[in-house]
Design a protein around this motif. Structure first.
Motif, PDB file in Angstrom:
ATOM      1  N   TYR A 264       0.662  -1.298   0.159  1.00 14.29           N
ATOM      2  CA  TYR A 264      -0.315  -0.070   0.128  1.00 14.29           C
ATOM      3  C   TYR A 264       0.998   1.517   0.223  1.00 14.29           C
ATOM      4  CZ  TYR A 264      -3.037  -3.226   1.516  1.00 14.29           C
ATOM      5  OH  TYR A 264      -4.205  -4.742   1.872  1.00 14.29           O
ATOM      6  N   SER A 265       0.053   2.111  -0.121  1.00 16.86           N
ATOM      7  CA  SER A 265       0.726   3.400   0.007  1.00 16.86           C
ATOM      8  C   SER A 265       0.471   4.032   0.870  1.00 16.86           C
ATOM      9  CB  SER A 265       0.219   4.840  -1.258  1.00 16.86           C
ATOM     10  OG  SER A 265       1.013   4.056  -2.533  1.00 16.86           O
ATOM     11  N   PHE A 266       1.009   5.423   1.092  1.00 20.21           N
ATOM     12  CA  PHE A 266       0.982   5.564   2.650  1.00 20.21           C
ATOM     13  C   PHE A 266       0.290   7.245   2.766  1.00 20.21           C
ATOM     14  CE2 PHE A 266       4.511   2.171   3.452  1.00 20.21           C
ATOM     15  CZ  PHE A 266       3.713   1.459   4.338  1.00 20.21           C
ATOM     16  N   MET A 267      -0.707   7.239   2.705  1.00 22.12           N
ATOM     17  CA  MET A 267      -1.979   8.063   2.654  1.00 22.12           C
ATOM     18  C   MET A 267      -2.195   8.212   3.827  1.00 22.12           C
ATOM     19  SD  MET A 267      -2.303  11.465   1.149  1.00 22.12           S
ATOM     20  CE  MET A 267      -1.535  11.249  -0.436  1.00 22.12           C
ATOM     21  N   GLU A 268      -2.623   8.839   4.274  1.00 22.23           N
ATOM     22  CA  GLU A 268      -3.844   8.863   5.763  1.00 22.23           C
ATOM     23  C   GLU A 268      -4.542   9.283   5.031  1.00 22.23           C
ATOM     24  OE1 GLU A 268      -3.349  10.343  10.729  1.00 22.23           O
ATOM     25  OE2 GLU A 268      -2.824  11.518   9.203  1.00 22.23           O
ATOM     26  N   SER A 269      -5.853   8.502   6.122  1.00 26.46           N
ATOM     27  CA  SER A 269      -7.328   8.525   5.469  1.00 26.46           C
ATOM     28  C   SER A 269      -8.286   8.264   5.772  1.00 26.46           C
ATOM     29  CB  SER A 269      -7.286   8.136   4.364  1.00 26.46           C
ATOM     30  OG  SER A 269      -8.351   8.552   3.914  1.00 26.46           O
ATOM     31  N   TYR A 270      -8.973   9.328   7.094  1.00 25.17           N
ATOM     32  CA  TYR A 270      -9.778   8.982   7.831  1.00 25.17           C
ATOM     33  C   TYR A 270     -11.080   9.818   7.832  1.00 25.17           C
ATOM     34  CZ  TYR A 270      -7.585  12.615  10.892  1.00 25.17           C
ATOM     35  OH  TYR A 270      -6.631  14.015  11.075  1.00 25.17           O
ATOM     36  N   ASP A 271     -12.130   9.291   8.331  1.00 22.64           N
ATOM     37  CA  ASP A 271     -12.891  10.477   8.578  1.00 22.64           C
ATOM     38  C   ASP A 271     -13.736  10.641   9.651  1.00 22.64           C
ATOM     39  OD1 ASP A 271     -15.941  11.705   8.492  1.00 22.64           O
ATOM     40  OD2 ASP A 271     -16.982   9.373   7.558  1.00 22.64           O
ATOM     41  N   ASP A 272     -13.806  12.171  10.075  1.00 23.16           N
ATOM     42  CA  ASP A 272     -13.208  13.066  10.659  1.00 23.16           C
ATOM     43  C   ASP A 272     -15.013  13.672  11.268  1.00 23.16           C
ATOM     44  OD1 ASP A 272     -12.931  14.633  13.637  1.00 23.16           O
ATOM     45  OD2 ASP A 272     -11.685  16.200  12.999  1.00 23.16           O
TER      46      ASP A 272
END
Ligand SMILES: *[C@@H]1O[C@H](CO)[C@@H](O)[C@H](O)[C@H]1NC(C)=O
Ligand SMILES: *[C@@H]1O[C@H](CO)[C@@H](O)[C@H](O)[C@H]1NC(C)=O
Length: 387
Positions: free
Chosen positions: A229-237
Motif C-alpha cells: 500500500y501507499s502511505f496516505m493517511e485517510s480518515y473521516d473526522d
C-alpha cells in the motif's frame, strides 16, 4: 546490319571526346577553381550551422558538455538512453501546465525492456533552507543508486549546499508567491511532476525541513518497496476540523460522506503519483470551495485518492508527529530534547498494520525538529538510527 551500328557508336565516342576537348579548351582554369572554392565554402558553412544549432539547443535545455560542442555523431541519440535519461538539470523554465502534461506520460507496456533500478524520490517542501541537511546527507551516503532528491523552496531562495551534499543542484523552480492555502498543493504537485520526469523514481515521499529519518536507508528502502500500500493517511473526522470544513458546493464530485482528512506528509507509488498530477476533476472543486480555513493540503490528496483507489492506501502516514501538547500546531523538539530516552519512547510506542500484519515499525520519519537539534542528532545517529 551490325556494322553501321558499330560505326555509329564509334562515331558517337569520337564526338564525345571532341566535345570534351572543346570544353577543356574553352573553359578557363580560373572558373574551375572558383567552382571548387565555392563548394568547399558551402560545405564548411553548413557544418558550422549544424554545430551551432546543436550547441544552442543543448544550452537551452541545460545539457552542455565541458567542451561546449558535442560531436555530431552522438551514440546516445539513437539508443534507448535518450528516452530514459532523467533531465540532468532540474532548473528548467517549463510552466506548470507544461510540466504536469509532460509528467502524465505513462508507458502502456508494463515490463521495462532495460535494467531499471527503482528509486525513492525524497521531496522536500521548505520555505528556504534545510537546516537538517547534514543529517540527511549521512542517511543518504552510499545509496546513490536508490534515491533522488527534489527541493521546493520559495523562488527567491538561493541554496548554497557544499559540493559533497546530496542536496546540491536539487532545487526545482517554483512559481510560488505566497505560503499557504492552495499554493501548498500546487507546490506538492510541482514536486511530484518534476520527480516523475525521472523514469527510475518509483516511490515519492513528501518531507519538510523539520523532518528526520528514524531508520537507516536500507531499512527505509525495504519497508517502502515491499509495501502493498501507499502511505496516505485517510480518515473521516466528524468534528469541526474534519467534516466541518466540507462545503456542499463540492457535490457531486465530492459528497460529505466521501470527505477525508489526513496528514499532509505522504508516500505514494508512481501510479498514484500520476493520479495526483493528472487530476482535473477534483482539483478545481477544492481550489474553489476549500477556502479559506479549510487546510486544503489535509483534505485534497487523501479525499481524491480515497475516492479513486481506496484499496491501495494504508490509510496511515509514515511521519511521526507529536500532537499530545494540543493546539493547532504539533510539538517542536530542540537541542535539549535530543536524548536516547526520547527516541526510545518514539520507537516503543508503535503499533500498526504493515501489509495487513501487525507491526511495531510504523513511522520511518519524524517531525518537528528545530535546527538546534542537528548537532546532538548527528551524534546519536549511528547508535539510535543505525546510520
Ligand atoms: C483504507 O481505507 C479504505 C476505505 O477508505 C479501505 O477500502 C482499505 O482497505 C483501507 N486500507 C487498508 C490497508 O486497510
Ligand atoms: C541498518 O540498520 C539495521 C538495524 O539497525 C542494521 O542491522 C543494518 O546493518 C543497517 N544497515 C546498514 C547498511 O548500515
Amino acid at each position: 546490319m551490325m556494322q553501321p551500328r558499330m560505326l555509329g557508336m564509334e562515331e558517337g565516342k569520337d564526338q564525345a571526346s571532341v566535345i570534351r576537348a572543346n570544353i577543356s579548351r574553352t573553359l578557363p582554369l580560373r572558373l574551375l577553381l572558383f567552382c571548387l572554392f565555392f563548394s568547399v565554402m558551402a560545405i564548411g558553412m553548413s557544418i558550422i550551422c549544424m554545430y551551432s544549432v546543436r550547441f544552442f539547443v543543448f544550452q537551452q535545455t541545460g545539457i552542455v558538455t565541458p567542451s561546449g560542442l558535442r560531436p555530431w555523431f552522438d551514440e546516445e541519440t539513437d539508443t534507448i538512453e535518450r528516452w530514459i535519461r532523467p533531465p540532468s538539470n532540474l532548473w528548467h523554465s517549463i510552466s506548470d501546465n507544461e510540466l504536469l502534461w509532460r509528467a502524465s506520460f505513462v508507458p502502456k507496456i508494463n515490463e521495462y525492456p532495460f535494467m531499471r533500478v527503482p528509486k525513492i524520490a525524497f521531496m522536500f517542501l521548505t520555505k528556504g533552507p534545510l537546516p537538517l541537511a547534514p543529517l540527511w546527507d549521512k542517511f543518504f551516503k552510499g545509496n546513490e543508486r536508490h534515491y533522488s532528491i527534489y527541493v521546493h523552496a520559495l523562488p527567491s531562495y538561493v541554496a548554497g549546499y557544499p559540493s559533497s551534499s546530496a542536496f546540491r543542484g536539487r532545487q526545482i523552480p517554483s512559481q510560488m508567491v505566497e505560503w499557504g492555502k492552495m499554493s501548498m498543493c500546487e507546490a506538492e504537485r510541482r514536486l511530484i511532476a518534476n520527480a516523475l520526469l525521472d523514469i527510475s523514481n518509483e516511490w515519492f515521499i513528501l518531507l519538510s525541513e523539520s523532518c528526520i529519518p528514524l531508520y537507516n536507508f536500507s531499512i527505509t528502502y525495504h519497508y517502502i518497496s515491499r509495501s502493498k500500500y501507499s502511505f496516505m493517511e485517510s480518515y473521516d473526522d466528524p468534528g469541526p476540523y474534519g467534516r466541518g470544513r466540507y462545503d456542499w458546493r463540492m457535490e457531486p464530485e465530492v459528497k460529505l460522506s466521501q470527505w477525508r482528512k489526513g496528514s499532509q506528509w505522504f508516500e505514494v507509488n508512481r501510479m498514484l503519483a500520476v493520479k495526483i498530477i493528472e487530476d482535473t476533476k477534483y482539483y478545481p472543486k477544492f481550489k474553489e470551495f476549500c477556502q479559506p480555513v479549510c487546510y486544503v493540503d489535509e483534505h485534497y490528496f487523501t479525499t481524491m485518492l480515497t475516492l479513486q483507489v481506496p484499496h491501495l492506501l494504508a490509510n496511515r502516514t509514515l511521519t511521526w508527529t507529536d500532537w499530545s501538547r494540543g493546539g493547532a500546531h504539533p510539538a517542536t523538539f530542540g537541542k535539549d530534547d535530543m536524548t536516547e530516552a526520547f527516541f526510545q519512547r518514539i520507537f516503543e510506542g508503535q503499533e500498526c498494520l504493515y501489509n495487513d500484519q501487525p507491526s511495531t515499525v510504523c513511522f520511518l520519519f519524524a517531525r518537528k525538529f528545530a535546527p538546534s537539534a542537528l548537532e546532538p542528532l548527528l551524534g546519536l545517529a549511528s547508535k539510535v538510527f543505525g546510520f
